[in-house]
Motif scaffolding. Structure first.
Motif, PDB file in Angstrom:
ATOM      1  N   THR A  19      43.462  24.560  45.636  1.00 42.62           N
ATOM      2  CA  THR A  19      44.470  25.707  45.932  1.00 42.62           C
ATOM      3  C   THR A  19      44.753  26.230  47.170  1.00 42.62           C
ATOM      4  O   THR A  19      45.716  25.688  48.324  1.00 42.62           O
ATOM      5  N   ILE A  20      43.631  26.612  48.060  1.00 43.99           N
ATOM      6  CA  ILE A  20      43.849  27.231  49.631  1.00 43.99           C
ATOM      7  C   ILE A  20      43.911  25.963  50.360  1.00 43.99           C
ATOM      8  O   ILE A  20      44.768  26.329  51.348  1.00 43.99           O
ATOM      9  N   TRP A  21      43.444  24.872  50.047  1.00 42.37           N
ATOM     10  CA  TRP A  21      43.657  23.244  51.112  1.00 42.37           C
ATOM     11  C   TRP A  21      45.634  23.525  50.889  1.00 42.37           C
ATOM     12  O   TRP A  21      46.735  22.674  52.498  1.00 42.37           O
ATOM     13  N   LEU A  22      46.238  23.244  50.426  1.00 43.53           N
ATOM     14  CA  LEU A  22      47.277  23.115  49.255  1.00 43.53           C
ATOM     15  C   LEU A  22      48.253  24.052  50.890  1.00 43.53           C
ATOM     16  O   LEU A  22      49.823  23.927  51.631  1.00 43.53           O
ATOM     17  N   GLY A  23      48.161  25.617  50.692  1.00 49.45           N
ATOM     18  CA  GLY A  23      48.554  26.228  51.662  1.00 49.45           C
ATOM     19  C   GLY A  23      48.673  26.086  52.901  1.00 49.45           C
ATOM     20  O   GLY A  23      49.258  26.214  53.393  1.00 49.45           O
ATOM     21  N   VAL A  24      47.012  25.334  53.213  1.00 47.69           N
ATOM     22  CA  VAL A  24      46.665  25.651  54.615  1.00 47.69           C
ATOM     23  C   VAL A  24      47.915  24.090  54.723  1.00 47.69           C
ATOM     24  O   VAL A  24      48.708  23.888  56.144  1.00 47.69           O
ATOM     25  N   LEU A  25      48.264  22.792  54.716  1.00 42.86           N
ATOM     26  CA  LEU A  25      48.981  21.996  54.530  1.00 42.86           C
ATOM     27  C   LEU A  25      49.969  21.545  54.799  1.00 42.86           C
ATOM     28  O   LEU A  25      50.614  21.845  55.091  1.00 42.86           O
ATOM     29  N   GLN A  26      50.694  23.048  53.601  1.00 39.26           N
ATOM     30  CA  GLN A  26      52.341  23.246  54.154  1.00 39.26           C
ATOM     31  C   GLN A  26      52.388  24.369  55.364  1.00 39.26           C
ATOM     32  O   GLN A  26      53.475  24.132  55.749  1.00 39.26           O
ATOM     33  N   GLU A  27      51.311  24.822  55.928  1.00 41.16           N
ATOM     34  CA  GLU A  27      51.416  25.873  57.083  1.00 41.16           C
ATOM     35  C   GLU A  27      51.510  24.468  58.617  1.00 41.16           C
ATOM     36  O   GLU A  27      52.640  24.454  59.191  1.00 41.16           O
ATOM     37  N   LEU A  28      50.732  23.853  58.281  1.00 44.65           N
ATOM     38  CA  LEU A  28      51.101  22.967  59.067  1.00 44.65           C
ATOM     39  C   LEU A  28      52.168  21.656  59.151  1.00 44.65           C
ATOM     40  O   LEU A  28      52.493  21.399  60.077  1.00 44.65           O
ATOM     41  N   GLU A  29      52.433  21.159  57.671  1.00 43.45           N
ATOM     42  CA  GLU A  29      53.712  20.678  57.629  1.00 43.45           C
ATOM     43  C   GLU A  29      55.233  21.800  58.472  1.00 43.45           C
ATOM     44  O   GLU A  29      55.688  20.854  58.858  1.00 43.45           O
ATOM     45  N   ARG A  30      55.016  22.772  57.797  1.00 39.12           N
ATOM     46  CA  ARG A  30      56.406  23.787  57.755  1.00 39.12           C
ATOM     47  C   ARG A  30      56.372  24.073  59.842  1.00 39.12           C
ATOM     48  O   ARG A  30      57.138  23.816  60.452  1.00 39.12           O
ATOM     49  N   THR A  31      54.756  24.281  60.705  1.00 41.93           N
ATOM     50  CA  THR A  31      54.658  24.016  61.749  1.00 41.93           C
ATOM     51  C   THR A  31      54.252  23.245  63.033  1.00 41.93           C
ATOM     52  O   THR A  31      54.856  23.048  63.687  1.00 41.93           O
ATOM     53  N   PHE A  70      43.311  14.328  50.221  1.00 41.60           N
ATOM     54  CA  PHE A  70      42.593  13.763  50.809  1.00 41.60           C
ATOM     55  C   PHE A  70      43.558  12.793  52.114  1.00 41.60           C
ATOM     56  O   PHE A  70      42.570  12.625  52.879  1.00 41.60           O
ATOM     57  N   GLU A  71      44.615  12.633  51.585  1.00 41.95           N
ATOM     58  CA  GLU A  71      45.030  11.667  52.179  1.00 41.95           C
ATOM     59  C   GLU A  71      46.271  12.782  53.532  1.00 41.95           C
ATOM     60  O   GLU A  71      45.899  11.863  54.477  1.00 41.95           O
ATOM     61  N   GLU A  72      46.717  13.552  53.813  1.00 41.11           N
ATOM     62  CA  GLU A  72      47.514  14.715  54.069  1.00 41.11           C
ATOM     63  C   GLU A  72      45.822  15.186  55.299  1.00 41.11           C
ATOM     64  O   GLU A  72      46.018  14.918  56.155  1.00 41.11           O
ATOM     65  N   LEU A  73      44.893  15.635  54.905  1.00 34.78           N
ATOM     66  CA  LEU A  73      43.405  16.010  55.840  1.00 34.78           C
ATOM     67  C   LEU A  73      43.699  15.234  56.299  1.00 34.78           C
ATOM     68  O   LEU A  73      42.905  14.873  57.775  1.00 34.78           O
ATOM     69  N   GLY A  74      43.097  14.099  55.684  1.00 32.47           N
ATOM     70  CA  GLY A  74      42.200  12.620  56.132  1.00 32.47           C
ATOM     71  C   GLY A  74      43.602  11.514  57.853  1.00 32.47           C
ATOM     72  O   GLY A  74      42.702  11.738  58.880  1.00 32.47           O
ATOM     73  N   ARG A  75      45.047  12.320  57.768  1.00 35.43           N
ATOM     74  CA  ARG A  75      45.640  12.100  58.518  1.00 35.43           C
ATOM     75  C   ARG A  75      45.520  12.762  60.195  1.00 35.43           C
ATOM     76  O   ARG A  75      46.060  13.488  61.172  1.00 35.43           O
ATOM     77  N   HIS A  76      44.761  14.629  59.406  1.00 33.94           N
ATOM     78  CA  HIS A  76      44.229  15.491  60.693  1.00 33.94           C
ATOM     79  C   HIS A  76      43.328  15.496  60.991  1.00 33.94           C
ATOM     80  O   HIS A  76      42.549  16.258  61.688  1.00 33.94           O
ATOM     81  N   GLY A  77      42.356  14.092  60.855  1.00 34.55           N
ATOM     82  CA  GLY A  77      41.146  13.698  60.981  1.00 34.55           C
ATOM     83  C   GLY A  77      40.206  14.609  60.351  1.00 34.55           C
ATOM     84  O   GLY A  77      38.975  14.472  60.888  1.00 34.55           O
ATOM     85  N   VAL A  94      56.013  17.726  45.428  1.00 36.43           N
ATOM     86  CA  VAL A  94      55.569  18.565  44.596  1.00 36.43           C
ATOM     87  C   VAL A  94      54.546  19.132  45.363  1.00 36.43           C
ATOM     88  O   VAL A  94      53.604  18.128  46.192  1.00 36.43           O
ATOM     89  N   MET A  95      53.995  20.388  44.446  1.00 33.00           N
ATOM     90  CA  MET A  95      53.234  20.707  45.510  1.00 33.00           C
ATOM     91  C   MET A  95      52.055  21.425  44.611  1.00 33.00           C
ATOM     92  O   MET A  95      50.598  21.388  44.486  1.00 33.00           O
ATOM     93  N   GLU A  96      52.232  22.120  43.490  1.00 28.99           N
ATOM     94  CA  GLU A  96      51.622  21.989  42.059  1.00 28.99           C
ATOM     95  C   GLU A  96      52.224  21.299  40.937  1.00 28.99           C
ATOM     96  O   GLU A  96      52.598  21.290  40.902  1.00 28.99           O
ATOM     97  N   ALA A  97      50.654  20.537  40.471  1.00 28.56           N
ATOM     98  CA  ALA A  97      50.963  20.258  38.955  1.00 28.56           C
ATOM     99  C   ALA A  97      49.898  20.709  38.180  1.00 28.56           C
ATOM    100  O   ALA A  97      48.369  20.961  38.093  1.00 28.56           O
TER     101      ALA A  97
END
Length: 548
Positions: A280-292, A314-321, A462-465
């Motif tokens: 859940t915490i990492w989903l928040g970080v990914l949203q901020e990366l997408e937003r900014t 896995f995929e989204e954080l992988g795109r950030h190395g 979808v953010m969360e399910a």
């Protein structure tokens, strides 16, 4: 014939002694309640921990006493970790996110004598203190000038942490005692009844930290900068406060500031290389990366668990190395038991098959073991198909709960029933199918809510399910899917349902999809499926049906 090697008890004080002596200048960075940054190092932490041990003596703490903490991740909490355990008392980390009734229950169950609390929790402490007759004193983690008003019952003293520390000497010498001595106490989140106490020992905590620091696990180095996003009140912060100083890695402690924007700033500003937190915490970080449109400048590895890590993460954080390491454990297992680390045979796998391996919770670290059993207790094969009740045993797995006797205890061979349902493949990789209380039994056949949730969050909007078992007039139970859209996005039930075609058996497809503004979470950041079941388990009986 016995060996001729030296024998020293495995004590947690040895970690901070080592860190101060050999990595004394390694940083400990804390984000305080007002957002300010506090900096110290391991030499400073060890000195203040010895001073704190003198404070504890002045407050008449004795070996074996349970000393409660109600605090966020910061340097003072770290000092308490080492001072309390190091003097032979028990560091009882209380989860401030639990309901007040549960907090009163666990503090009484533990018979806490002292409470060290963040000043921000003063109203909660005022409400709790009259309900805990064993409590002798409250120490607020700050200086005298910042002390809030805190009415306490007669007989409970109130102190300012820094005032006590200013009056204490640094001449304390860490004692040696039996390594089986209790070191820390953590309670389960209580989602299926009253919270239960898990009492760790110095020996179990030390062996767990060593195993967690192996190369295929977290494998910290002195050059790492480790952010502890898992609460230090939950399973001893996943042992990060032990593992990082053991290796001489810098510690970054974010306090209560765990929103995506604050974490992203901290990760980059403090040059963090490894960070731990629930998905859940990492989903928040990914949203901020997408937003900014921001980036992760130095982060290279993420440890995550507590609930299944979705493929999207896995995929989204992988795109950030960033490489995601999924792990599995629980409060009762200290927590680490399995971690997803590849084997040589996985090197040549096609990308899709490699991802399937990464989505599993992984293989056992040395010092623990697992098995799966059927309803009669017979062990099931490791074929990646059969699934059953997951059991664990090892040097850092609970034998029984505090004050519970045989209730929930491991069996005679040490096997502890985890409450998870899992499969284990031929390579020894475990995959959690569900919690036993969350698995859906439709017409006598089991459906994995975790598998359905992972598919749902692959939808770009979808953010969360969450998937729960909803009552059904014919099949007894059917899957009901609840989703939360990403901020500013819209999602339709039909679009989400379409994802399941060809990915699961048609009868696994959720009977209905509800789009909600938010989902409830437990005190440890997991989805609160108990609350969801209470609210939505009769949805299908009330006329809900599968979208066209």
């Amino acid at each position: 014939m016995l060996g001729l090697m030296q024998r020293h008890p495995l004590l947690l004080s040895s970690i901070i002694i080592h860190a101060a002596r050999h990595h004394g200048s390694a940083e400990v960075v804390s984000v305080m309640g007002d957002g300010g940054i506090h900096r110290t190092d391991y030499a400073g932490i060890e000195r203040r921990a010895r001073r704190l041990a003198r404070v504890l003596q002045r407050l008449e703490a004795r070996p074996g006493d349970r000393i409660a903490t109600l605090a966020w991740n910061d340097h003072r909490h770290l000092e308490l970790y080492y001072a309390v355990s190091g003097m032979g008392a028990v560091c009882h980390t209380v989860n401030p996110r639990l309901a007040q009734d549960d907090l009163a229950f666990i503090m009484n169950d533990a018979a806490d004598t002292l409470l060290f609390a963040d000043p921000g929790f003063a109203p909660l402490v005022a409400a709790l203190a009259p309900q805990v007759p064993s409590l002798r004193a409250v120490v607020l983690l700050g200086d005298q000038a910042a002390m809030p008003a805190l009415p306490l019952p007669a007989g409970i003293a109130l102190h300012a942490y820094e005032s006590l520390m200013d009056e204490a000497a640094e001449d304390y010498a860490w004692p040696a005692f039996d390594e089986e001595t209790a070191s820390a106490l953590c309670y389960t989140s209580g989602t299926t009844g009253r919270p239960k106490g898990v009492l760790y020992s110095h020996r179990s905590a030390m062996l767990h930290a060593y195993a967690s620091n192996t190369a295929d696990a977290f494998g910290f180095r002195a050059t790492d900068r480790v952010l502890v996003g898992a609460g230090m009140f939950h399973a001893t912060g996943w042992a990060m406060p032990y593992c990082a100083p053991m290796a001489g890695a810098a510690l970054v402690l974010p306090g209560r500031h765990l929103d995506g924007a604050a974490l992203l700033r901290l990760l980059n500003a403090e040059r963090v290389t490894f960070a731990s937190a629930v998905p859940t915490i990492w989903l928040g970080v990914l949203q901020e990366l997408e937003r900014t449109g921001g980036r992760l400048e130095t982060l290279r590895r993420v440890g995550s668990g507590g609930s299944a890590v979705p493929r999207m993460m896995f995929e989204e954080l992988g795109r950030h190395g960033v490489t995601v390491q999924q792990a599995w454990g629980m409060t009762e297992t200290s927590p680490l038991v399995t971690i997803s680390a590849p084997l040589p045979a996985h090197a040549a796998l096609p990308p899709e098959e490699a991802m399937r391996v990464r989505l599993k919770q992984g293989r056992v670290v040395c010092g623990a073991d697992i098995r799966i059993t059927d309803a009669e207790g017979a062990e099931l094969p490791w074929d990646g198909v059969a699934f059953g009740d997951l059991q664990a045993r090892g040097h850092w797995v609970a034998r029984e709960y505090l004050n519970r006797g045989a209730e929930g205890a491991a069996d005679a061979a040490g096997w502890f029933r985890t409450g998870d349902v899992a499969t284990i493949d031929a390579a020894g990789f475990a995959e959690m199918v569900d919690r036993s209380k969350d698995v859906i039994k439709s017409g006598g056949e089991w459906i994995s809510s975790i598998a359905l949730e992972n598919i749902a969050v692959s939808h770009p909007d979808v953010m969360e399910a969450a998937v729960i078992a909803a009552r059904h007039p014919k099949w007894m139970e059917r899957p009901l899917l609840l989703v939360v859209p990403k901020p500013g996005r819209q999602v339709t039930p039909e679009a989400v349902t379409a994802l399941y075609a060809g990915q699961v058996a048609s009868w696994w497809t959720p009977d209905a999809v509800l789009v909600l503004e938010e989902l409830p979470h437990t005190a440890t950041g997991k989805l609160n499926k108990l609350a969801l079941r209470q609210q939505y388990q009769d949805h299908l009986l009330r006329g809900g049906e599968r979208p066209a």
